[in-house]
Write a protein that holds these residues in place. Sequence first.
Motif, PDB file in Angstrom:
ATOM      1  N   GLU B 116      26.216 -33.107  76.570  1.00 51.60           N
ATOM      2  CA  GLU B 116      26.826 -33.041  77.912  1.00 51.60           C
ATOM      3  C   GLU B 116      27.995 -34.003  78.023  1.00 51.60           C
ATOM      4  O   GLU B 116      29.000 -33.708  78.673  1.00 51.60           O
ATOM      5  CB  GLU B 116      25.778 -33.372  78.978  1.00 51.60           C
ATOM      6  N   ASN B 117      27.880 -35.168  77.377  1.00 53.74           N
ATOM      7  CA  ASN B 117      28.989 -36.097  77.382  1.00 53.74           C
ATOM      8  C   ASN B 117      30.210 -35.474  76.713  1.00 53.74           C
ATOM      9  O   ASN B 117      31.329 -35.613  77.205  1.00 53.74           O
ATOM     10  CB  ASN B 117      28.599 -37.392  76.656  1.00 53.74           C
ATOM     11  N   VAL B 118      29.968 -34.780  75.618  1.00 51.75           N
ATOM     12  CA  VAL B 118      31.088 -34.139  74.918  1.00 51.75           C
ATOM     13  C   VAL B 118      31.685 -33.044  75.799  1.00 51.75           C
ATOM     14  O   VAL B 118      32.899 -32.843  75.838  1.00 51.75           O
ATOM     15  CB  VAL B 118      30.620 -33.569  73.555  1.00 51.75           C
ATOM     16  N   LEU B 119      30.819 -32.373  76.546  1.00 54.53           N
ATOM     17  CA  LEU B 119      31.303 -31.280  77.406  1.00 54.53           C
ATOM     18  C   LEU B 119      31.993 -31.799  78.676  1.00 54.53           C
ATOM     19  O   LEU B 119      32.644 -31.030  79.379  1.00 54.53           O
ATOM     20  CB  LEU B 119      30.127 -30.386  77.810  1.00 54.53           C
ATOM     21  N   ILE B 128      33.240 -24.232  89.221  1.00 55.47           N
ATOM     22  CA  ILE B 128      31.903 -23.707  88.938  1.00 55.47           C
ATOM     23  C   ILE B 128      31.985 -22.292  88.349  1.00 55.47           C
ATOM     24  O   ILE B 128      31.362 -21.984  87.336  1.00 55.47           O
ATOM     25  CB  ILE B 128      31.044 -23.709  90.221  1.00 55.47           C
ATOM     26  N   ALA B 129      32.802 -21.454  88.977  1.00 56.18           N
ATOM     27  CA  ALA B 129      32.906 -20.075  88.521  1.00 56.18           C
ATOM     28  C   ALA B 129      33.482 -20.035  87.102  1.00 56.18           C
ATOM     29  O   ALA B 129      32.955 -19.347  86.220  1.00 56.18           O
ATOM     30  CB  ALA B 129      33.787 -19.279  89.477  1.00 56.18           C
ATOM     31  N   GLU B 130      34.549 -20.798  86.882  1.00 53.38           N
ATOM     32  CA  GLU B 130      35.185 -20.821  85.561  1.00 53.38           C
ATOM     33  C   GLU B 130      34.209 -21.329  84.510  1.00 53.38           C
ATOM     34  O   GLU B 130      34.161 -20.840  83.389  1.00 53.38           O
ATOM     35  CB  GLU B 130      36.415 -21.743  85.585  1.00 53.38           C
ATOM     36  N   TRP B 131      33.427 -22.315  84.921  1.00 47.79           N
ATOM     37  CA  TRP B 131      32.488 -22.909  83.974  1.00 47.79           C
ATOM     38  C   TRP B 131      31.522 -21.866  83.446  1.00 47.79           C
ATOM     39  O   TRP B 131      31.271 -21.797  82.245  1.00 47.79           O
ATOM     40  CB  TRP B 131      31.732 -24.050  84.649  1.00 47.79           C
ATOM     41  N   PHE B 132      31.031 -21.021  84.352  1.00 47.29           N
ATOM     42  CA  PHE B 132      30.062 -20.055  83.865  1.00 47.29           C
ATOM     43  C   PHE B 132      30.715 -19.027  82.956  1.00 47.29           C
ATOM     44  O   PHE B 132      30.078 -18.483  82.075  1.00 47.29           O
ATOM     45  CB  PHE B 132      29.304 -19.422  85.035  1.00 47.29           C
ATOM     46  N   ARG B 133      32.002 -18.821  83.138  1.00 47.02           N
ATOM     47  CA  ARG B 133      32.709 -17.909  82.253  1.00 47.02           C
ATOM     48  C   ARG B 133      32.926 -18.538  80.866  1.00 47.02           C
ATOM     49  O   ARG B 133      32.857 -17.864  79.855  1.00 47.02           O
ATOM     50  CB  ARG B 133      34.053 -17.522  82.878  1.00 47.02           C
ATOM     51  N   HIS B 134      33.206 -19.849  80.863  1.00 45.24           N
ATOM     52  CA  HIS B 134      33.570 -20.494  79.603  1.00 45.24           C
ATOM     53  C   HIS B 134      32.429 -21.247  78.950  1.00 45.24           C
ATOM     54  O   HIS B 134      32.621 -21.863  77.918  1.00 45.24           O
ATOM     55  CB  HIS B 134      34.732 -21.471  79.839  1.00 45.24           C
ATOM     56  N   LYS B 135      31.284 -21.188  79.584  1.00 44.53           N
ATOM     57  CA  LYS B 135      30.189 -22.034  79.167  1.00 44.53           C
ATOM     58  C   LYS B 135      29.848 -21.876  77.684  1.00 44.53           C
ATOM     59  O   LYS B 135      29.792 -22.849  76.925  1.00 44.53           O
ATOM     60  CB  LYS B 135      28.959 -21.677  80.008  1.00 44.53           C
ATOM     61  N   GLY B 136      29.659 -20.624  77.251  1.00 46.62           N
ATOM     62  CA  GLY B 136      29.240 -20.362  75.878  1.00 46.62           C
ATOM     63  C   GLY B 136      30.233 -20.915  74.878  1.00 46.62           C
ATOM     64  O   GLY B 136      29.885 -21.657  73.954  1.00 46.62           O
ATOM     65  N   GLN B 141      32.023 -25.037  70.958  1.00 45.64           N
ATOM     66  CA  GLN B 141      33.061 -25.978  70.542  1.00 45.64           C
ATOM     67  C   GLN B 141      32.487 -27.396  70.445  1.00 45.64           C
ATOM     68  O   GLN B 141      32.720 -28.109  69.471  1.00 45.64           O
ATOM     69  CB  GLN B 141      34.161 -25.977  71.602  1.00 45.64           C
ATOM     70  N   ALA B 142      31.728 -27.770  71.468  1.00 46.70           N
ATOM     71  CA  ALA B 142      31.168 -29.118  71.505  1.00 46.70           C
ATOM     72  C   ALA B 142      30.169 -29.310  70.376  1.00 46.70           C
ATOM     73  O   ALA B 142      30.163 -30.343  69.699  1.00 46.70           O
ATOM     74  CB  ALA B 142      30.499 -29.364  72.848  1.00 46.70           C
ATOM     75  N   GLU B 143      29.358 -28.279  70.133  1.00 46.41           N
ATOM     76  CA  GLU B 143      28.372 -28.395  69.066  1.00 46.41           C
ATOM     77  C   GLU B 143      29.053 -28.479  67.701  1.00 46.41           C
ATOM     78  O   GLU B 143      28.627 -29.238  66.825  1.00 46.41           O
ATOM     79  CB  GLU B 143      27.421 -27.196  69.104  1.00 46.41           C
ATOM     80  N   ALA B 144      30.143 -27.732  67.536  1.00 44.71           N
ATOM     81  CA  ALA B 144      30.891 -27.773  66.277  1.00 44.71           C
ATOM     82  C   ALA B 144      31.437 -29.177  66.031  1.00 44.71           C
ATOM     83  O   ALA B 144      31.354 -29.711  64.919  1.00 44.71           O
ATOM     84  CB  ALA B 144      32.032 -26.758  66.320  1.00 44.71           C
ATOM     85  N   LEU B 145      31.971 -29.781  67.098  1.00 36.94           N
ATOM     86  CA  LEU B 145      32.531 -31.128  66.948  1.00 36.94           C
ATOM     87  C   LEU B 145      31.446 -32.133  66.581  1.00 36.94           C
ATOM     88  O   LEU B 145      31.623 -32.956  65.681  1.00 36.94           O
ATOM     89  CB  LEU B 145      33.204 -31.566  68.250  1.00 36.94           C
TER      90      LEU B 145
END
Lengths: 550, 242
Positions: B116-119, B128-136, B141-145
């Motif tokens: 979550e810190n990375v995110l 909020i709306a954009e977040w749910f669109r880009h969440k995945g 990306q964060a997990e890759a980093l």
Amino acid sequence: MYTLLLCWRYLRTRWIALASVISVTLGVATMIVVNAVMAGFAHEMQSRIHGILSDIVFESHSLSGFQDPQWHMEEILRAGGDDIEGMTPTVAVPAMLNFQVRGQWVTRQIMLIGIDETTHAQVSDFGRYLQHPENRRQLSFGLRDGGYDTIDSQTEDQQLATRPALEGAGWPHRRMRVERERAWRQRQAELQASEQAGGPSAGPVRPVDHQVDAVLAETSPAVATAAAPPGELPPTAEAHPPNAPLDPFRAAKPEEQGRVFDPSREQFTGIVPGIGLASFRDSAGIDRFLVLPGDDVKITFPTAGTPPKAVTDTYTIVDFYESKMSEYDSNFVFVPIEQIEKARGMIDPQTGLPSVNSIQIKLRPGANLETVRDRLRQAFPADMYAVSSWKDKQGPLLSAVDMEMAVLNILLFMIVAVAGFGILAIFFMIVVEKTRDIGILKSLGASSTGVAGIFLGYGLFLGLVGAGAGLALGLGITWNINRIRVLVEWCTGERVFDPSIYYFFRIPTIVDAWTVAWIIAGAVGIAVAASVLPALRAARLHPVEALRHD
Amino acid sequence: MIDTNRDGDRSGAPLLQVRGVRKAYRSGGGMLEVLRGVDFEVEPAGFVSVIGQSGSGKSTLLHLMGLLDAPDSGEVHLAGNRIDNLPSSRRDRLRNTDIGMVFQAYHLLPELSALENVLAPLLVRFSIAEWFRHKGEARRQAEALLDRFGLSGRLHHKPRQLSGGEMQRVAIARALVGQPRLLLADEPTGNLDEASGAGILDTLCELNHTDGLSIVLVTHDQSIARRADRIVRLVAGRVENA
Ligand SMILES: Nc1ncnc2c1ncn2[C@@H]1O[C@H](COP(=O)(O)OP(=O)(O)OP(=O)(O)O)[C@@H](O)[C@H]1O
Ligand SMILES: [Mg+2]
């Protein structure tokens, strides 16, 4: 998005903030309970008052009243039109009620109200307040053959027989009383005879005297007429007052001169006194009666002439009136209107037209009280007649209650406002504690409004939680208030809600959705308002300074 | 991975330019002039070290470049556009999209997990709306980093459950997740032992070489500074190219 996430995370890790909300919860709960109970009492009172008074009261300024109620009623009908559903004339006069309890004369100041037997119950809730089911359906001033309610017909919990004394009321009680009186007088006469005959001394007789007195007092407190000087009873034809007993099947015709009035089979004119005049409620909630239906009482009232003369008549109690407004229940005594008109000399000897003090008017449901009242005011000269609605009559009382409620609400809202300061202090602490996080967020590009949003959202959430819990608690208490009362009474052994004072068995409550909505909105508003300052402070933090903070 | 060729880029121009920047602090009665006209540039894909004594104003300069503070005079340009005088909303936006920052004290949010810190920068960026669109996508990306920095097993650990080196790597991942053009690092190895510090420096060098990320590294350690392409020395509020 971070606003929401952080708001939520801060909530989850800072439960201490919830402590600040407890006062909001308590404040909201108290306001809901107090408003519900106050509204309950106010509603109860209003409906009682409305039940006692008819919708509109048309009255004359003078105590002697106005002549020819029939003509007036026709005029009222013409002025009021379709809006008028029913009318009944009444005569009201201040009077004095006397009855004997265990040999003592009890005197009560009363308002004697002459009502029409058939129509009075149609304009107000009068009928509902009577103790005999038949009378509730249709009032009769004739004494009933028992069957009076031993359970208060107006309470919801119907288990408690709080009026065991009414069990034998009516004709059975009257016959029993007359029997006892006869027996007692006979014994008295025998004693006297034996004393005069120089028989056994009066000494050993005394205990019997006391014993009889005790028995009489036990079974029927009102019967102790034995103390009255002998000769006053049994009433002879001369003693028989001029008022005619109403029930033609049971009562003697007054014209039958020389006939002996037999109290075990005949009655005087029936009256319905307020229950408060004849009884008191003991601490166990049981009503103790001083007199019962079937007992005779004396009423003294002024005649209509000038100057008025006092007239005294004997009446027989046929029922009790219980509006649960102690002011009325311990003041009103209802008699047949024709009887009081006759006794007070309110019938014009030439025309034969009676006079009345007022006409009670009932409106068709949905009719506007004020407009009908104003129409009637226009139709009749104001210097002779007063036309007022039931609300006008009780205006000062009703507005006093409103005022009381307003003041109480302001005071209680202060509690919630104080809670607001608690939230303010705790939020400031959280902002200080989170200063570095705020700096971090700003270094990540968070805007000042976004940062402020975290704390405003936090405040909103706490407000909602606090008010929600308060709502649940308040409604819980309100809906169970009578159970709680019983519990508290059981724990402390003291009466919280003394039915002998309030005349209801349960605390009335009304939950008004709008009031509750306002309370909730106010509490949430205060929580949000309290978080505005800390939120502004968070928003204004300089990012570099905030990052340095530790 | 890092796109250095964005709109408004004037090719050939330096990515970051600091011109005649002055900054003074009020301290006690008088003014403490920390920066007295700093001129300084970072080329696209450049790696510059700023060294200086403690209190020489290195952090102050970095904050000015990162738009966390405003200079008393002088200008800061990013890809040829002046950025220090932008309205605060634009500055917030730029900080979020174009600049990544790493601090000596890591500055992770204690309530959030490593992932979550990375995110966090993306949470800040999106509504909020954009977040749910880009969440995945954001999560991937964060997990890759984090994976790249050897933290794939610690996604859901809170900062206090991580070591200093791990926290700093999470902080670097956070600085990179928004795909910035410029990474500003303020003594990122200051609190670490030599081995973890060297690991962090290797990571930064790798980002610079393979991803072409421009980096400004503030340190007072000569040996660390030497890992950069160029070293800039702050002395008496001015720059000396070493
Ligand atoms: N808000 C402030 N108010 C007053 N003086 C300040 C403020 N911020 C920084 N300073 C001063 O400015 C000078 C430069 O500070 P800065 O943090 O930039 O130094 P630095 O080079 O980063 O030192 P270090 O290597 O110890 O981190 C210091 O002397 C500091 O005391
Ligand atoms: Mg520093």
